[in-house]
Design an enzyme around this catalytic site. Sequence first.
Site, PDB file in Angstrom:
ATOM      1  N   VAL A 132       0.819  -1.219   0.000  1.00  5.41           N
ATOM      2  CA  VAL A 132       0.000   0.000   0.000  1.00  5.41           C
ATOM      3  C   VAL A 132       0.851   1.267   0.000  1.00  5.41           C
ATOM      4  O   VAL A 132       0.369   2.336  -0.352  1.00  5.41           O
ATOM      5  CB  VAL A 132      -0.994   0.005   1.194  1.00  5.41           C
ATOM      6  CG1 VAL A 132      -1.903  -1.229   1.131  1.00  5.41           C
ATOM      7  CG2 VAL A 132      -0.293   0.070   2.545  1.00  5.41           C
ATOM      8  N   LYS A 133       2.095   1.177   0.438  1.00  7.82           N
ATOM      9  CA  LYS A 133       3.023   2.327   0.467  1.00  7.82           C
ATOM     10  C   LYS A 133       2.368   3.596   0.997  1.00  7.82           C
ATOM     11  O   LYS A 133       2.555   4.675   0.436  1.00  7.82           O
ATOM     12  CB  LYS A 133       3.630   2.552  -0.918  1.00  7.82           C
ATOM     13  CG  LYS A 133       4.498   1.390  -1.434  1.00  7.82           C
ATOM     14  CD  LYS A 133       5.278   1.772  -2.685  1.00  7.82           C
ATOM     15  CE  LYS A 133       6.140   0.634  -3.208  1.00  7.82           C
ATOM     16  NZ  LYS A 133       5.399  -0.485  -3.799  1.00  7.82           N
ATOM     17  N   ARG A 134       1.608   3.499   2.071  1.00  6.03           N
ATOM     18  CA  ARG A 134       0.954   4.670   2.634  1.00  6.03           C
ATOM     19  C   ARG A 134       1.953   5.553   3.358  1.00  6.03           C
ATOM     20  O   ARG A 134       3.029   5.086   3.791  1.00  6.03           O
ATOM     21  CB  ARG A 134      -0.169   4.242   3.592  1.00  6.03           C
ATOM     22  CG  ARG A 134      -1.315   3.445   2.910  1.00  6.03           C
ATOM     23  CD  ARG A 134      -1.927   4.180   1.749  1.00  6.03           C
ATOM     24  NE  ARG A 134      -3.140   3.567   1.227  1.00  6.03           N
ATOM     25  CZ  ARG A 134      -3.293   3.137  -0.028  1.00  6.03           C
ATOM     26  NH1 ARG A 134      -2.309   3.212  -0.902  1.00  6.03           N
ATOM     27  NH2 ARG A 134      -4.455   2.649  -0.428  1.00  6.03           N
TER      28      ARG A 134
END
Lengths: 307, 307
Positions: B104-106
């Site tokens: 998700v690389k949030r």
Amino acid sequence: MIDRLIEKIEKTKNPTVVGLDPRLGFVPGFIKEEAYELYGKTPKAAARAFYEFNKAIIDAVYDLVPAVKPQVAMYEQYGPEGIKAYIDTILYAKEKGLVVIGDVKRSDIASTAEAYADGHIGRVKVEDEVHEVYHEDSITLNPYLGYDSIEPYMNHCKAYDKGLFILVKTSNPNSGEIQDLDVGEEKLYERVGRLVSKWGEAVMGKRGYSHIGAVVGATYPEQGTRLRQLMPHTFFLVPGYGAQGATAKDLAGCFDQNGLGAIVNSSRGIIAAYQLEKYKNKFSDKEFAQAAREAVIDMRKDLERVL
Amino acid sequence: MIDRLIEKIEKTKNPTVVGLDPRLGFVPGFIKEEAYELYGKTPKAAARAFYEFNKAIIDAVYDLVPAVKPQVAMYEQYGPEGIKAYIDTILYAKEKGLVVIGDVKRSDIASTAEAYADGHIGRVKVEDEVHEVYHEDSITLNPYLGYDSIEPYMNHCKAYDKGLFILVKTSNPNSGEIQDLDVGEEKLYERVGRLVSKWGEAVMGKRGYSHIGAVVGATYPEQGTRLRQLMPHTFFLVPGYGAQGATAKDLAGCFDQNGLGAIVNSSRGIIAAYQLEKYKNKFSDKEFAQAAREAVIDMRKDLERVL
């Protein structure tokens, strides 16, 4: 996008963006109860309550502000129903003529970045059918992965009149841990600022600003002033006013000499104004939207003092 | 989480994670046609096709690999229905005993980071009712905002036996633009690597590795080797093998002396193997999942050569 945003700022005489970052604690009981009766105490009910809450806020402020900024995390946490409430909020705000900045802070590369770009500010294709999914006018992005993580969005800025705001110097207490590191003669946030400015040259609007803007936290006034000088053609999205502690004076340096060049976000200071000491004796829970309207008017006055 | 992952790697003798990054172009016609008949050429049909495609891939490989890594962008682009397919895919993979890493690389701060953390690896509360929404075992995060953008997730690592993989050195061509900048005596990715390593000390697993891992691209072998030395207690999630050009030899330096310490991602090289020159004469469209299984076996052999 950026030209539409500037025009709306001039029309409303108000460089404020209302952060639509709902939490259940902000939503008045009567809206929540209705949602729980319909759907139980479920993610679907939370999403429904957020949408009803947002609609009332938008109705109360749309003639006073140029833009809203829904924070996708608040919706995403509730799953598919939350994402639906996020999109429905965007559509409602656009119906009311507002510019919508989706605060998604995505970061990825290649075909993954393309997927984010297509979904959020472009179009997705299913064979020969073309669908617009999220409908934001602009979204926020994280620059850590470099230019090829930004490029896929740039084509959409041109093709669909959309915009970006890329994180440069964020408003949080630990933002300096990485962003303030010395890289040669300058700080990392300055280097990133110069990169964002350079990337933006390829997608200039008609009013002297690029469709690629920057996120610059109001909580670091000196850095904001420095970045304004370094990035004369980059519009700033400025978080940190109000609840995070920055005052109007702190963010004056983010604006240009015409009082343009920046738009200031306030979230809970507006949408949860009815819970604040300043407004809670004047407004009941049922009047939460009117309280938001008054908070917008007060914020405009506060910003006017320094512009 | 990290102990479960290590155990699964030892059991399957295979440090491979299958990237479930579907695109319509990867999905065989017969699956798509069925979805279009049900829902038209809509985002819902795309999401349905992805889920059916993923199920078949999972069925074909779950006994051979420890983990899968769905890339949320591929699903998110199709809106609420896409998010539903993402969650359904995760649930199906977990039913089959796989560890699930949500890519998700949030990146966000404060209450926003909490919302992401609650939704993805924690629980969301609606009054007195508690819901698990996304069900990932681990997710990827972006470090640009500093420690207070990571901290909210760390409590969940402890409370719910979850993990994180934080971007340190990414596999894309422009990753060096920011990550390779000199900060004092070292590169930015080294500094970030040391920070991630330090943050990870607070959430150590029982096998010598922290629940906080790092994303280290296989396309930069020297940097991978350097980071392995710098971060002896940090597990690496390694993208870039196969389609992005890295070979088994390139990623050998990411492993420790016991052949542990890293898990290597392959996405289209496995899930779209039936379209590759190497497999397409042997497998028909209908046999796309068997092709994926053979690609997993071939990849394991390839990795074994260097471990």
